[in-house]
Every structure is written in structure tokens, then in C-alpha cells.
Design a protein around this motif. Sequence first.
Motif, PDB file in Angstrom:
ATOM      1  N   TYR A  12       0.828  -1.097   0.151  1.00 50.39           N
ATOM      2  CA  TYR A  12      -0.088  -0.032  -0.136  1.00 50.39           C
ATOM      3  C   TYR A  12       0.865   1.291   0.027  1.00 50.39           C
ATOM      4  O   TYR A  12       1.965   1.236   0.275  1.00 50.39           O
ATOM      5  N   HIS A  38       3.105   4.292  -1.411  1.00 49.85           N
ATOM      6  CA  HIS A  38       4.165   4.159  -2.394  1.00 49.85           C
ATOM      7  C   HIS A  38       5.159   2.903  -1.915  1.00 49.85           C
ATOM      8  O   HIS A  38       5.377   2.857  -0.884  1.00 49.85           O
ATOM      9  N   ILE A  93       8.279   3.513   0.090  1.00 46.81           N
ATOM     10  CA  ILE A  93       8.525   4.568   1.093  1.00 46.81           C
ATOM     11  C   ILE A  93       8.219   3.956   2.646  1.00 46.81           C
ATOM     12  O   ILE A  93       7.017   3.440   2.706  1.00 46.81           O
ATOM     13  N   PHE A  94       9.110   3.519   3.511  1.00 44.41           N
ATOM     14  CA  PHE A  94       9.024   3.025   4.445  1.00 44.41           C
ATOM     15  C   PHE A  94       8.278   1.685   4.432  1.00 44.41           C
ATOM     16  O   PHE A  94       7.162   1.090   4.912  1.00 44.41           O
ATOM     17  N   SER A 110       1.878   8.066  -1.774  1.00 48.47           N
ATOM     18  CA  SER A 110       2.063   7.753  -0.333  1.00 48.47           C
ATOM     19  C   SER A 110       1.362   8.560   0.627  1.00 48.47           C
ATOM     20  O   SER A 110       0.637   9.587   0.313  1.00 48.47           O
ATOM     21  N   ALA A 111       1.585   8.216   2.023  1.00 50.50           N
ATOM     22  CA  ALA A 111       0.740   9.029   2.947  1.00 50.50           C
ATOM     23  C   ALA A 111       1.369  10.448   2.811  1.00 50.50           C
ATOM     24  O   ALA A 111       0.734  11.521   3.129  1.00 50.50           O
ATOM     25  N   TRP A 168       7.240   9.701  10.466  1.00 51.72           N
ATOM     26  CA  TRP A 168       6.413   8.724  10.418  1.00 51.72           C
ATOM     27  C   TRP A 168       6.401   7.727  11.418  1.00 51.72           C
ATOM     28  O   TRP A 168       7.279   7.703  12.219  1.00 51.72           O
ATOM     29  N   GLN A 169       5.311   6.993  11.468  1.00 51.37           N
ATOM     30  CA  GLN A 169       5.475   5.647  12.420  1.00 51.37           C
ATOM     31  C   GLN A 169       5.352   6.147  13.875  1.00 51.37           C
ATOM     32  O   GLN A 169       5.674   5.668  14.702  1.00 51.37           O
ATOM     33  N   GLN A 203      -4.091  11.929   9.423  1.00 47.99           N
ATOM     34  CA  GLN A 203      -4.502  10.483   8.875  1.00 47.99           C
ATOM     35  C   GLN A 203      -5.177  10.674   7.780  1.00 47.99           C
ATOM     36  O   GLN A 203      -6.359  11.099   7.459  1.00 47.99           O
ATOM     37  N   ALA A 204      -4.525  10.260   6.557  1.00 48.46           N
ATOM     38  CA  ALA A 204      -5.105  10.403   5.110  1.00 48.46           C
ATOM     39  C   ALA A 204      -6.348   9.582   5.150  1.00 48.46           C
ATOM     40  O   ALA A 204      -6.400   8.416   5.751  1.00 48.46           O
ATOM     41  N   HIS A 255      -9.182   6.860   4.049  1.00 47.94           N
ATOM     42  CA  HIS A 255      -8.652   5.397   3.333  1.00 47.94           C
ATOM     43  C   HIS A 255      -9.834   5.282   2.193  1.00 47.94           C
ATOM     44  O   HIS A 255      -9.532   4.362   1.534  1.00 47.94           O
ATOM     45  N   ALA A 306      -2.036   3.380  14.443  1.00 50.66           N
ATOM     46  CA  ALA A 306      -0.737   3.106  13.707  1.00 50.66           C
ATOM     47  C   ALA A 306      -0.510   3.737  12.365  1.00 50.66           C
ATOM     48  O   ALA A 306       0.455   3.281  11.667  1.00 50.66           O
ATOM     49  N   VAL A 307      -1.626   4.370  11.925  1.00 49.46           N
ATOM     50  CA  VAL A 307      -1.589   4.859  10.504  1.00 49.46           C
ATOM     51  C   VAL A 307      -1.398   6.374  10.811  1.00 49.46           C
ATOM     52  O   VAL A 307      -1.530   7.158   9.936  1.00 49.46           O
ATOM     53  N   SER A 308      -1.071   7.121  12.003  1.00 48.46           N
ATOM     54  CA  SER A 308      -1.065   8.215  12.399  1.00 48.46           C
ATOM     55  C   SER A 308       0.463   8.794  11.700  1.00 48.46           C
ATOM     56  O   SER A 308       1.556   8.263  11.971  1.00 48.46           O
ATOM     57  N   THR A 309       0.505  10.090  11.381  1.00 43.05           N
ATOM     58  CA  THR A 309       1.953  10.766  10.764  1.00 43.05           C
ATOM     59  C   THR A 309       1.958  12.008  11.404  1.00 43.05           C
ATOM     60  O   THR A 309       0.742  12.741  11.621  1.00 43.05           O
TER      61      THR A 309
HETATM   62  C1  LIG Z   1       5.143   1.026   7.091  1.00 40.47           C
HETATM   63  S1  LIG Z   1       4.889   2.658   6.674  1.00 40.47           S
HETATM   64  C2  LIG Z   1       3.950   2.436   5.151  1.00 40.47           C
HETATM   65  C3  LIG Z   1       3.950   3.788   4.377  1.00 40.47           C
HETATM   66  C4  LIG Z   1       3.507   3.540   3.162  1.00 40.47           C
HETATM   67  N1  LIG Z   1       4.190   2.651   2.070  1.00 40.47           N
HETATM   68  C5  LIG Z   1       3.296   4.917   2.252  1.00 40.47           C
HETATM   69  O1  LIG Z   1       3.883   5.237   1.248  1.00 40.47           O
HETATM   70  O2  LIG Z   1       2.524   5.996   2.832  1.00 40.47           O
HETATM   71  C6  LIG Z   1       3.531   2.974   7.913  1.00 40.47           C
HETATM   72  C7  LIG Z   1       3.182   4.360   8.478  1.00 40.47           C
HETATM   73  O3  LIG Z   1       2.970   5.140   7.165  1.00 40.47           O
HETATM   74  C8  LIG Z   1       2.111   6.226   7.578  1.00 40.47           C
HETATM   75  N2  LIG Z   1       0.774   6.223   6.971  1.00 40.47           N
HETATM   76  C9  LIG Z   1       0.141   4.933   6.535  1.00 40.47           C
HETATM   77  N3  LIG Z   1      -1.128   5.155   6.081  1.00 40.47           N
HETATM   78  C10 LIG Z   1      -1.393   6.358   6.472  1.00 40.47           C
HETATM   79  C11 LIG Z   1      -2.484   7.037   6.309  1.00 40.47           C
HETATM   80  N4  LIG Z   1      -3.577   6.883   5.867  1.00 40.47           N
HETATM   81  N5  LIG Z   1      -2.331   8.574   6.725  1.00 40.47           N
HETATM   82  C12 LIG Z   1      -1.393   9.109   7.374  1.00 40.47           C
HETATM   83  N6  LIG Z   1      -0.098   8.293   7.380  1.00 40.47           N
HETATM   84  C13 LIG Z   1      -0.073   7.088   7.114  1.00 40.47           C
HETATM   85  C14 LIG Z   1       2.117   6.260   9.102  1.00 40.47           C
HETATM   86  O4  LIG Z   1       3.221   7.082   9.524  1.00 40.47           O
HETATM   87  C15 LIG Z   1       2.606   4.784   9.319  1.00 40.47           C
HETATM   88  O5  LIG Z   1       2.826   4.445  10.656  1.00 40.47           O
END
Ligand SMILES: C[S@@+](CC[C@H](N)C(=O)[O-])C[C@H]1O[C@@H](n2cnc3c(N)ncnc32)[C@H](O)[C@@H]1O
Length: 267
Positions: free
Chosen positions: A95, A97, A100-101, A126-127, A168-169, A209-210, A212, A235-238
Motif C-alpha cells: 500500500y 508508495h 516509502i517505509f 504515499s501518505a 512517520w510511524q 491520517q489520510a 482511506h 498505527a497509521v498516524s503521521t
Molecule cells: C510502514 S509505513 C508505510 C508507508 C506507505 N508505504 C506509504 O507510502 O505511505 C506506515 C506508516 O505510514 C504512515 N501512514 C500509513 N497510512 C497512513 C494514512 N492513511 N495517513 C497518514 N499516514 C499514514 C504512518 O506514519 C504509518 O505509521
Amino acid sequence: MSGSLLVVGTGIRAGHLSQEAIAAIRTAGAVAYCIAEPLSRSFVDELREEAGKLPAEDLHRFYANDKPRMQTYTQMVERILELVRTDLQVAAVFYGHPGIFAYPSHESIRQARAEGYPAEMLAGISAADCLFADLGVDPATAGCQMLEASDFLLRRRRLDPTCGVVLWQIGCVGHGDYQGSGYDLRYMPMLVEALSAFYPPEHEVVVYQAAHFALCDPVVERVPLAGLPTARINAVSTLYIPPLFSQAIDEQVLAKFKIKTFHGTGA
Ligand SMILES: C[S@@+](CC[C@H](N)C(=O)[O-])C[C@H]1O[C@@H](n2cnc3c(N)ncnc32)[C@H](O)[C@@H]1O
């Protein structure tokens, strides 16, 4: 050795899938995916079914509560490589990019190439891309640092308060394992303390949080830095930290350029 690997990203929501990613998913001999968001996952399943191809296999099965995430990532890479070695054209789908991470995507490309297989990655949304759009931030204006939250603490990284910062994360800061129902935030005060070396406690930061799903709003919570431990973080907060002050232009450098004013927008 006719196997190959193409790593693609779904973006953050189903509508982000690019035409080239869709084509890759349709035509691949095998698809393995790790996609948290259910609509994008169903979309990939439908693409495979419509194309009359083998169903995609879910790499998410390697996650387990309390299991180190790195162990899971290694198993994902091993499985992707197994598929490539069966001489299939493999699409590995992650999911956002995919580069990215996303350790398993880079590592599977590295290993596939080391074994002599062609391996490429396609960019995805990406997010951070969503964050720039939703928060109206242009990283050209003040610059932008991007760091992973635990890495920021562990390596005592330096921040530049004249730049924006994307952290991130934050929702799993200090945790190396997987917790399907979310992580405790016991290290958040440590994070705030480390950030306080660069910003005053009242500096406004954004927990982001973007969305979904299409037509849904992003979650945008603005709090003073000191209030971060009580913000709604998952877990998906940035975290986005706006610049504290702007960096002055060096007039001597400007005088050497053939421009009169500079806005830093890249325009
Ligand atoms: C393992 S990384 C994956 C990132 C992913 N590959 C991308 O391109 O956004 C997981 C982190 O991405 C960020 N992330 C993932 N989904 C997100 C969302 N819906 N909104 C904001 N940040 C998100 C958060 O910082 C989360 O802890």
C-alpha cells in the motif's frame, strides 16, 4: 530464468491505483500483496479474477501479535523470491508508495537482482503525498525533513526548525513487534521531550491520517507539542511539524543569482 519482479503500490485508497499498476496486477503470473485497506485489496482481487489469473496471495499472513516486524518482513521477502524463482512474472503489491517505509519491497528487489532476475519498482501515492495535499503544504517553500519516529529517538537526529518535518510511524514509536489491535503509546512522552529540544511546548503540530476511502475527510488534529501524548494517535498516524520560523535569504548569494526575489516555491 524467466522470472521477474515488479513492485507496485496501491496508494492510500483504491482510487490511487495507477494505470501502470493496474496493468501489472492484471498481467502478472503471480501477485503477492500486503494491503491494509480492504477496498484496495478487493480491487486487486477483482482485477485478478477479471483477467482470469490466479488469485493474489496475501502476505499479511506473516504478521502475528508480538512477533518482531523484521521477522515478518524477512518472510515476505522469502516468499516473493520463491515466486520469482518459479519463473513467474511476479507483481508484489504494497500500500501507499511501495518504496516509502517499506523494507520488504526494496529488499526483494535487491535480492532478485542479486540472483540475476530483472526487478523494478513503480512509484505510488504515499501518505506524505496525501499529507501535502490535505494540509496544503508545499515542501518547496520551507523544505521538509522526513524521519521515522523511533529512528529519530534512537539516533538522536537533528531537526531543522526552519523546515517542515514529517515524522512517520509515531503510532508505534519504540515498538519493534506487531500489535494487530494497536500499540501502547508509552514512549510518546520521550518523543515529546526529544522534540522539545527544537520547539517550544506550545508549537502547534498536526496528527494526520489520510482518508482511506473516497469522499471521506482526512483526520487532522492540531495540538500543541506538549499535548501530543493525549492526542488520538494510531498505527497509521503521521506527525507534521510546521516550521517554527523561516530561514532568511542570504543577500550575498541572492546578489550572485540573476533573480530579484526568491519565493522558494520552485515556480
Ligand atoms: C510502514 S509505513 C508505510 C508507508 C506507505 N508505504 C506509504 O507510502 O505511505 C506506515 C506508516 O505510514 C504512515 N501512514 C500509513 N497510512 C497512513 C494514512 N492513511 N495517513 C497518514 N499516514 C499514514 C504512518 O506514519 C504509518 O505509521
